[in-house]
Design a protein around this motif. Sequence first.
Motif, PDB file in Angstrom:
ATOM      1  N   UNK A  43      54.015  31.252  40.753  1.00  0.00           N
ATOM      2  CA  UNK A  43      53.063  31.820  41.706  1.00  0.00           C
ATOM      3  C   UNK A  43      53.477  31.454  43.129  1.00  0.00           C
ATOM      4  N   UNK A  44      53.130  32.289  44.119  1.00  0.00           N
ATOM      5  CA  UNK A  44      53.443  31.970  45.521  1.00  0.00           C
ATOM      6  C   UNK A  44      52.500  30.902  46.047  1.00  0.00           C
ATOM      7  N   UNK A  45      52.998  30.060  46.964  1.00  0.00           N
ATOM      8  CA  UNK A  45      52.152  29.015  47.527  1.00  0.00           C
ATOM      9  C   UNK A  45      51.034  29.600  48.371  1.00  0.00           C
ATOM     10  N   UNK A  46      51.306  30.717  49.022  1.00  0.00           N
ATOM     11  CA  UNK A  46      50.305  31.391  49.852  1.00  0.00           C
ATOM     12  C   UNK A  46      50.441  32.895  49.641  1.00  0.00           C
ATOM     13  N   UNK A  47      49.372  33.659  49.856  1.00  0.00           N
ATOM     14  CA  UNK A  47      49.446  35.121  49.682  1.00  0.00           C
ATOM     15  C   UNK A  47      50.051  35.821  50.887  1.00  0.00           C
ATOM     16  N   UNK A  48      51.293  35.432  51.249  1.00  0.00           N
ATOM     17  CA  UNK A  48      52.005  36.048  52.373  1.00  0.00           C
ATOM     18  C   UNK A  48      53.409  36.424  51.898  1.00  0.00           C
ATOM     19  N   UNK A  49      54.048  37.441  52.519  1.00  0.00           N
ATOM     20  CA  UNK A  49      55.335  37.943  52.025  1.00  0.00           C
ATOM     21  C   UNK A  49      56.445  36.906  51.940  1.00  0.00           C
ATOM     22  N   UNK A  50      56.501  35.960  52.894  1.00  0.00           N
ATOM     23  CA  UNK A  50      57.618  35.005  52.920  1.00  0.00           C
ATOM     24  C   UNK A  50      57.240  33.650  52.311  1.00  0.00           C
ATOM     25  N   UNK A  51      56.236  33.625  51.459  1.00  0.00           N
ATOM     26  CA  UNK A  51      55.778  32.366  50.876  1.00  0.00           C
ATOM     27  C   UNK A  51      56.811  31.768  49.929  1.00  0.00           C
ATOM     28  N   UNK A  52      56.841  30.456  49.868  1.00  0.00           N
ATOM     29  CA  UNK A  52      57.629  29.776  48.852  1.00  0.00           C
ATOM     30  C   UNK A  52      56.929  29.931  47.496  1.00  0.00           C
ATOM     31  N   UNK A  66      52.143  35.144  38.396  1.00  0.00           N
ATOM     32  CA  UNK A  66      50.988  35.581  39.178  1.00  0.00           C
ATOM     33  C   UNK A  66      51.548  36.130  40.485  1.00  0.00           C
ATOM     34  N   UNK A  67      51.668  37.440  40.568  1.00  0.00           N
ATOM     35  CA  UNK A  67      52.470  38.059  41.617  1.00  0.00           C
ATOM     36  C   UNK A  67      51.891  37.914  43.012  1.00  0.00           C
ATOM     37  N   UNK A  68      50.590  37.996  43.156  1.00  0.00           N
ATOM     38  CA  UNK A  68      50.011  38.050  44.496  1.00  0.00           C
ATOM     39  C   UNK A  68      49.660  36.665  45.045  1.00  0.00           C
ATOM     40  N   UNK A  69      49.031  35.844  44.230  1.00  0.00           N
ATOM     41  CA  UNK A  69      48.683  34.499  44.658  1.00  0.00           C
ATOM     42  C   UNK A  69      48.239  33.699  43.438  1.00  0.00           C
ATOM     43  N   UNK A  70      48.186  32.392  43.628  1.00  0.00           N
ATOM     44  CA  UNK A  70      47.742  31.545  42.538  1.00  0.00           C
ATOM     45  C   UNK A  70      46.255  31.749  42.293  1.00  0.00           C
ATOM     46  N   UNK A  71      45.840  31.541  41.045  1.00  0.00           N
ATOM     47  CA  UNK A  71      44.438  31.653  40.654  1.00  0.00           C
ATOM     48  C   UNK A  71      44.204  30.657  39.528  1.00  0.00           C
ATOM     49  N   UNK A  72      42.962  30.245  39.281  1.00  0.00           N
ATOM     50  CA  UNK A  72      42.695  29.327  38.165  1.00  0.00           C
ATOM     51  C   UNK A  72      43.129  29.969  36.849  1.00  0.00           C
ATOM     52  N   UNK A  73      44.229  29.491  36.270  1.00  0.00           N
ATOM     53  CA  UNK A  73      44.833  30.213  35.145  1.00  0.00           C
ATOM     54  C   UNK A  73      44.759  29.497  33.806  1.00  0.00           C
ATOM     55  N   UNK A  74      44.542  28.196  33.791  1.00  0.00           N
ATOM     56  CA  UNK A  74      44.689  27.451  32.544  1.00  0.00           C
ATOM     57  C   UNK A  74      43.693  27.893  31.473  1.00  0.00           C
TER      58      UNK A  74
END
Length: 353
Positions: free
Chosen positions: A276-285, A247-255
Amino acid sequence: MAENAAKRLKTDNGVVAIGTHNGHFHADEALAVYMLRTHVPTYAGAKLVRTRDPKKLDECHTVVDVGGEYDPARNRYDHHQRSFGTSFPDRPTKLSSAGLVYLHFGREIVARRLAQPEDSEQVGMAWRKIYESFVEALDAHDNGISVYDSAGLAAAGLEKKFSNGGFTLGAMVGRLNPNWNDPIPEDPVAAQEAEDKRFELASQRIGEEFDRDLDYFTQAWLPAREVVAEAFAARQEFDGEGRILVLKRQSAPWKDHLYTLEEQQPAAGKVLYVLYPEKPVPDAKWRVQCVPESKDSFQSRKPLPEAWRGFRDEELDGICGVNGSVFVHAAGFIGGNKTFEGALAMAKKALEI
């Protein structure tokens, strides 16, 4: 399936009356009344009549959970008669008054929230999902249907490891009834007024939870489907066998959406890890989450390696061989890395072990 209320419009000075039984109340009629009064324009400001008197009920425009009659043409929604056996489409659970009202008015409720036609695909998806995730539990509770087959559990030797307090949607409403030893007004009119106030509180309480589900599934769950479908279509980009979904941009309900897509495309194989990134920001973990065997299962299809579990940071780097590692949960169902590249490397290494 929305009802045309004009076909049987009994009113009291222009006010529509909804009838239900008095006495001990339950979650199903509390929600049925809430859905009508809050989400169906015909019932806005509807008067509530709580009685078992057939004459008074006959004067009501709509009756739920009492009267021994299921006839949507006459706005009668009871489920206690021996002949009743109606269930939601493709679901086994016999309906209660909540399920009956949702069956006939739910599409209208969802369509109004989505501002889409009742026969649209998205309305149908949300209508069904809200039933399965919320309303069906009330139907089962009121009809005495257990979540698990008790005989099957006994045969398997399974027992609960701890008490969950019995806190269900039904119990949440049930506890708003008066206690057995609470004082009751001697005046019958005052006693009924006090009981009705408790019912109104219960109806509002279960209605708030219904509205949260309605908002979630229409405003968050449905939009996530497109996000997950896009990632599902692109998963070979990260693993030739399609076992990693990103999920490239941010996490979403995926199951839910992932399981549905896999069922629709069985030849595509199973996804094992979701990144998925923890937050929708460029330097997110980034997170590496294992796909559970089923939505509510704690068992993963392929947990992260046992040797990684419970370690963090530089120590974990040395164990898994990937720089930037942040953690792997002791249960092995999720881990993290400082970058997408690191998370992907962790997932690929885990596939090989």
